[in-house]
Design a protein around this motif. Structure first.
Motif, mmCIF file in Angstrom:
data_model
loop_
_atom_site.group_PDB
_atom_site.id
_atom_site.type_symbol
_atom_site.label_atom_id
_atom_site.label_comp_id
_atom_site.label_asym_id
_atom_site.label_seq_id
_atom_site.Cartn_x
_atom_site.Cartn_y
_atom_site.Cartn_z
ATOM 1 N N ASN A 201 0.810 -1.150 0.038
ATOM 2 C CA ASN A 201 0.161 -0.121 0.046
ATOM 3 C C ASN A 201 1.023 1.161 0.152
ATOM 4 O O ASN A 201 1.907 1.215 0.603
ATOM 5 C CB ASN A 201 -0.926 0.091 1.082
ATOM 6 N N SER A 202 0.446 2.240 -0.738
ATOM 7 C CA SER A 202 1.070 3.752 -0.541
ATOM 8 C C SER A 202 0.085 4.546 0.176
ATOM 9 O O SER A 202 -1.077 4.487 0.284
ATOM 10 C CB SER A 202 0.988 4.206 -2.021
ATOM 11 N N VAL A 203 0.911 5.542 1.267
ATOM 12 C CA VAL A 203 0.058 6.314 2.063
ATOM 13 C C VAL A 203 0.568 7.798 1.643
ATOM 14 O O VAL A 203 1.907 7.996 1.686
ATOM 15 C CB VAL A 203 0.379 5.929 3.621
ATOM 16 N N ILE A 204 -0.517 8.570 1.425
ATOM 17 C CA ILE A 204 -0.236 10.019 1.137
ATOM 18 C C ILE A 204 -0.260 10.793 2.799
ATOM 19 O O ILE A 204 -1.419 10.318 3.545
ATOM 20 C CB ILE A 204 -1.387 10.711 0.282
ATOM 21 N N THR A 205 0.519 11.353 2.887
ATOM 22 C CA THR A 205 0.740 11.997 4.282
ATOM 23 C C THR A 205 0.892 13.490 3.965
ATOM 24 O O THR A 205 1.257 14.134 3.025
ATOM 25 C CB THR A 205 1.944 11.545 5.239
ATOM 26 N N PHE A 206 0.448 14.268 5.091
ATOM 27 C CA PHE A 206 0.405 15.738 4.697
ATOM 28 C C PHE A 206 1.411 16.224 6.050
ATOM 29 O O PHE A 206 1.363 15.848 7.095
ATOM 30 C CB PHE A 206 -0.913 16.294 4.945
ATOM 31 N N SER A 207 2.084 17.468 5.941
ATOM 32 C CA SER A 207 2.792 18.345 6.911
ATOM 33 C C SER A 207 1.735 18.657 7.717
ATOM 34 O O SER A 207 2.064 19.213 8.952
ATOM 35 C CB SER A 207 3.530 19.490 6.058
ATOM 36 N N ASN A 208 0.640 18.972 7.346
ATOM 37 C CA ASN A 208 -0.454 19.875 8.475
ATOM 38 C C ASN A 208 -1.175 18.214 9.051
ATOM 39 O O ASN A 208 -1.718 17.634 8.395
ATOM 40 C CB ASN A 208 -1.637 20.446 7.621
ATOM 41 N N LYS A 209 -0.831 18.447 10.569
ATOM 42 C CA LYS A 209 -1.136 17.218 10.976
ATOM 43 C C LYS A 209 -2.646 17.053 11.459
ATOM 44 O O LYS A 209 -3.089 15.922 11.844
ATOM 45 C CB LYS A 209 -0.392 16.888 12.464
ATOM 46 N N LEU A 211 -4.664 17.017 8.879
ATOM 47 C CA LEU A 211 -5.164 16.072 7.809
ATOM 48 C C LEU A 211 -4.565 14.980 7.979
ATOM 49 O O LEU A 211 -3.753 14.513 8.273
ATOM 50 C CB LEU A 211 -4.534 16.703 6.325
ATOM 51 N N LYS A 212 -5.944 14.142 7.671
ATOM 52 C CA LYS A 212 -5.399 12.586 7.850
ATOM 53 C C LYS A 212 -4.909 11.650 6.629
ATOM 54 O O LYS A 212 -5.071 12.410 5.320
ATOM 55 C CB LYS A 212 -6.933 11.691 8.117
ATOM 56 N N ALA A 255 -8.492 16.281 -0.038
ATOM 57 C CA ALA A 255 -7.669 16.253 0.901
ATOM 58 C C ALA A 255 -8.142 16.663 2.508
ATOM 59 O O ALA A 255 -7.511 16.111 3.661
ATOM 60 C CB ALA A 255 -6.386 17.197 0.657
ATOM 61 N N THR A 256 -9.208 17.260 2.418
ATOM 62 C CA THR A 256 -9.622 17.882 3.997
ATOM 63 C C THR A 256 -10.166 16.820 4.924
ATOM 64 O O THR A 256 -10.022 16.892 6.051
ATOM 65 C CB THR A 256 -10.744 18.985 3.781
ATOM 66 N N ASN A 257 -10.701 15.935 3.739
ATOM 67 C CA ASN A 257 -11.243 14.514 4.950
ATOM 68 C C ASN A 257 -10.915 13.270 4.313
ATOM 69 O O ASN A 257 -11.353 12.268 4.926
ATOM 70 C CB ASN A 257 -12.900 14.775 4.853
ATOM 71 N N GLY A 258 -10.061 13.279 3.148
ATOM 72 C CA GLY A 258 -9.643 11.999 2.602
ATOM 73 C C GLY A 258 -10.728 11.041 1.593
ATOM 74 O O GLY A 258 -10.548 10.072 1.195
ATOM 75 N N ALA A 259 -11.696 11.828 1.442
ATOM 76 C CA ALA A 259 -12.708 11.038 0.516
ATOM 77 C C ALA A 259 -12.260 11.004 -0.877
ATOM 78 O O ALA A 259 -11.803 11.920 -1.503
ATOM 79 C CB ALA A 259 -14.215 12.196 0.592
#
Length: 311
Positions: A201-209, A211-212, A255-259
């Motif tokens: 799996n790949s995971v998109i992560t954000f600098s703003n904690k 954001l999930k 990106a705000t909710n991962g939908a």
């Protein structure tokens, strides 16, 4: 007593002379500091690499010259409007064992914020030029958790090996970044199958904690795209390419909710080659997008368009 007094005077004189900086050297240090400060822009940042020793104590951590350069680059990417200037007073220069220590007040400006920090550089002459040994700020400075400092950009090695995508992903008007944590892969003995160590799996992560993280199952090679604000919520949407040997699949996420807003939009790359983002995705108006995918119709592969309304 006279002997002791004389020795004391000699020691004071010797100590003072070891730390004394002659006017010519002081001017050279000031010129170097001026040059170093002027290079803190996105355009001139490449020149900073020449100013550092191969290994540097950088804001309390040991870093290589390349890692320092990478961190500076990330700073200017994240804050394109970043500026800094050195205030004339107070500026103190001392010298000991061939190493110059300069302390000064640095005024920084970014995203409408302005702040002063008591800062320092230590440097020495190497191959005829000054090179920096240490860079940092006073430990008692306020706001050391500000996003302009290296600690806010996490581990330098992580940034070196992972591409960052910048944008306003939470809609607060400030620049954030996203990156992808990909699984470690190897090739099977057959040579035509990718094997993941652990979950594939790949995971998109954000600098703003706030954001999930977003997990894309079955993806091991990828590319991110900033799609700008598609659903009028003030935040940029994020595109994700899942790249396989014979297909490319495109996902659109809020990106705000991962939908998941759209996808996967699958392209058969053995038939439809060299398609780019503009060929697969278009903004079709307020809260609408048009996507193009590969489809097999009557035994033939064609490209089909679909317009999607975004809620």
């Amino acid at each position: 007593m006279k002997y002791l007094s004389l020795m004391s005077c000699l020691l004071v004189l010797l100590f003072s002379s070891c730390n004394e900086v002659n006017p010519k050297s002081e001017q050279e240090v000031r010129e170097f500091l001026k040059q170093w400060n002027a290079s803190h822009t996105a355009l001139k940042a490449p020149y900073l690499e020449r100013d550092y020793m191969p290994v540097v104590t950088y804001y309390g951590e040991e870093r290589t010259r390349t890692q320092v350069q990478q961190d500076k680059k990330l700073l200017f990417q994240q804050f394109p409007n970043y500026t800094q200037r050195i205030l004339n007073d107070p500026l103190t220069i001392t010298k000991e064992a061939g190493v110059y220590l300069v302390t000064f007040t640095k005024r920084v400006s970014y995203n409408g914020i302005e702040a002063d920090y008591t800062s320092y550089l230590s440097m020495m002459i190497r191959n005829g030029d000054f090179q920096i040994l240490r860079e940092g700020v006073a430990e008692n400075s306020k706001d050391l958790d500000a996003p302009i400092f290296p600690s806010a950009r996490a581990d330098i090695a992580f940034f070196t090996n992972n591409r960052q995508l910048f944008g306003d992903f939470n809609g607060d008007g400030l620049s954030d970044y996203a990156t992808v944590i990909s699984p470690t892969t190897t090739m099977a003995q057959s040579g035509d199958t990718v094997v993941c160590k652990g979950e594939c799996n790949s995971v998109i992560t954000f600098s703003n904690k706030d954001l999930k993280a977003i997990t894309i199952k079955g993806a091991y090679k990828s590319q991110l795209e900033n799609l700008k604000d598609l659903n009028s919520d003030g935040a940029d949407e994020i595109g994700f390419w899942d790249i396989k040997p014979t297909t490319k699949s495109f996902y659109v996420f809020d990106a705000t909710n991962g939908a998941l807003l759209s996808g996967p939009v699958v392209i058969n790359t053995t038939v439809h080659k060299n398609l780019n983002l503009i060929d697969v995705f278009k903004n079709a108006g307020p809260n609408k997008i048009t996507v193009t995918r590969s489809a097999q119709v009557n035994g033939k592969w064609i490209l089909e368009n679909e317009t999607i309304a975004l809620d």
